[in-house]
Enzyme design. Structure first.
Site, short mmCIF file in Angstrom:
data_model
loop_
_atom_site.label_atom_id
_atom_site.label_comp_id
_atom_site.label_asym_id
_atom_site.label_seq_id
_atom_site.Cartn_x
_atom_site.Cartn_y
_atom_site.Cartn_z
NE ARG A 33 -3.96 -2.24 1.34
CZ ARG A 33 -4.08 -3.43 0.72
NH1 ARG A 33 -3.46 -3.64 -0.44
NH2 ARG A 33 -4.82 -4.38 1.23
CD GLU A 177 -11.56 -11.33 6.91
OE1 GLU A 177 -10.68 -11.17 7.78
OE2 GLU A 177 -11.63 -10.62 5.89
CE LYS A 219 -12.92 -7.93 7.85
NZ LYS A 219 -11.97 -6.95 8.36
CB SER A 261 -14.19 -2.80 1.74
OG SER A 261 -12.82 -2.67 2.04
N GLY A 262 -12.99 -5.68 0.64
CA GLY A 262 -12.52 -6.65 -0.36
C GLY A 262 -12.12 -6.10 -1.71
N GLY A 263 -11.87 -4.79 -1.80
CA GLY A 263 -11.51 -4.22 -3.10
C GLY A 263 -12.63 -3.43 -3.75
NE ARG A 292 -8.41 -3.96 0.20
CZ ARG A 292 -8.55 -5.07 -0.52
NH1 ARG A 292 -8.08 -5.10 -1.76
NH2 ARG A 292 -9.18 -6.12 -0.04
P1 13P Z 1 -10.66 -4.84 3.25
O1 13P Z 1 -11.86 -4.11 3.77
O2 13P Z 1 -9.62 -3.95 2.63
O3 13P Z 1 -11.02 -6.04 2.42
O4 13P Z 1 -9.89 -5.42 4.52
C1 13P Z 1 -10.61 -5.96 5.54
C2 13P Z 1 -9.84 -7.04 6.17
O5 13P Z 1 -9.46 -6.96 7.31
C3 13P Z 1 -9.56 -8.24 5.38
O6 13P Z 1 -9.07 -9.23 6.22
#
Ligand code: 13P
Length: 334
Positions: A33, A177, A219, A261-263, A292
């Site tokens: 990043r 998650e 999550k 959010s995953g991108g 992100r």
């Molecule tokens: P993002 O929201 O960027 O996907 O990251 C969340 C996260 O902690 C993924 O493990």
């Protein structure tokens, strides 16, 4: 800590209109990043960046907890206050990423398994001593030709269950998650089926391992078409598909579901959560645990002038927290 304390912490994590900020990038991930915005990745730049995020004024208005990386849990502000103490003072629960990342799953080219169970009991003990109240473990499910395999799903959810049981033994709330990746050209129906299978396997494994669901948080990834699918879905379709999938597979005893959010873009992540909240009531509170989609605007600003833009970057963090907090209530307006 008894089991009711775990339930109380889990409920605090998904308090009305509040969510989680995920800033638990490993040093390898945060370097990626930082590289994108031209910042050197050193222990001190990582510390300074996390200080900017965590000391955002009034962050606790819309943020109930922050997930940290091992290094950050041990760091302090430039004036010497431990981050963990600053967070407790701001009403923000410290969380800790405890998985050690993914490696290839032997025998299944292209699929991943998350590592980090060996020695986890001892690490959790230390993290509790350092002030962590919840933990996170991320499993990754990839969609592709003949993927995911049942073996990949079950190996990952078995690991999630062993992690969750160890967390509860240590008196720390497990955030479980199982992330289904957006990468690929699959359609939204495929994502739905894979997400449902992963969640069913997860809750079967948690049950088998005597995990107390009331003291855990899910999550989840949203049900979305792959990034390269020709047919993209509108906001309501994503919201409806995600809710239908969660209702089919997540027990009502779970005290809350937060999304990654995953991108997705900042705006889409917020819009999807808002649409789902408006479709309530649901068996569980829904909120966010964005990485992100909470940080990207702030990182860009801060990278341009770490001192001069410090407050402006914090304002964008506060703004993202406020918008996502409103979305968790279904009260966000584009
Ligand atoms: P993002 O929201 O960027 O996907 O990251 C969340 C996260 O902690 C993924 O493990």
């Amino acid at each position: 800590m008894d089991i009711q304390d775990l339930a109380a912490i889990a409920q605090q994590m998904v308090a009305q209109g509040k969510g989680i900020i995920a800033i638990d990038e490993s040093s390898k991930t945060i370097k990626k990043r930082f590289d994108q915005v031209g910042i050197d990745c050193t222990e001190d730049t990582r510390r300074a960046y996390r200080e900017m995020l965590l000391t955002t004024p009034n962050l606790g208005d819309h943020i109930s907890g922050a997930i940290l990386y091992d290094e950050t849990l041990r760091q302090s502000t430039r004036t010497g206050q431990r981050f963990v103490d600053a967070m407790h003072a701001a009403g923000i629960l410290p969380g800790i990423k405890v998985d050690l990342g993914t490696v290839g799953l032997a025998g299944f080219p292209g699929e991943l398994i998350t590592e980090g169970l060996d020695g986890l009991r001892e690490r959790l003990k230390e993290y509790v001593g350092l002030g962590a109240r919840f933990a996170k473990w991320r499993a990754v499910i990839t969609i592709g030709d003949d993927m995911p395999s049942a073996a990949c799903i079950d190996a990952n959810t078995h690991a999630l269950a062993r992690y969750a049981a160890l967390c509860q033994e240590a008196g720390i709330v497990p955030m479980v998650e199982p992330e289904v990746l957006m990468d690929g050209d699959h359609d939204i129906e495929t994502c739905f089926d894979v997400t449902e299978a992963a969640l069913r396997s997860l809750y079967a494994a948690l049950y088998e391992h005597n995990v107390f669901l009331e003291g855990s948080i899910l999550k989840a990834s949203m049900v979305l078409p792959g990034k390269h699918c020709e047919e993209q879905a509108d906001i309501d379709e994503v919201a409806e598909a995600t809710l239908m999938c969660l209702r089919a597979a997540v027990p009502a005893a779970v005290p809350g579901i937060v999304f990654l959010s995953g991108g997705q873009s900042d705006e889409m992540a917020t819009a999807h959560l808002n649409a789902m909240s408006q479709m309530g009531p649901h068996p569980w509170p829904l909120s966010f645990s964005y990485g992100r989609a909470m940080q990207s605007a702030a990182l860009k600003l801060w990278a341009r002038d770490m001192v001069g833009n410090f407050s402006a970057a914090q304002q964008t963090v506060a703004q993202r927290a406020k918008e996502n907090g409103l979305a968790a209530l279904g009260q966000w307006r584009a």
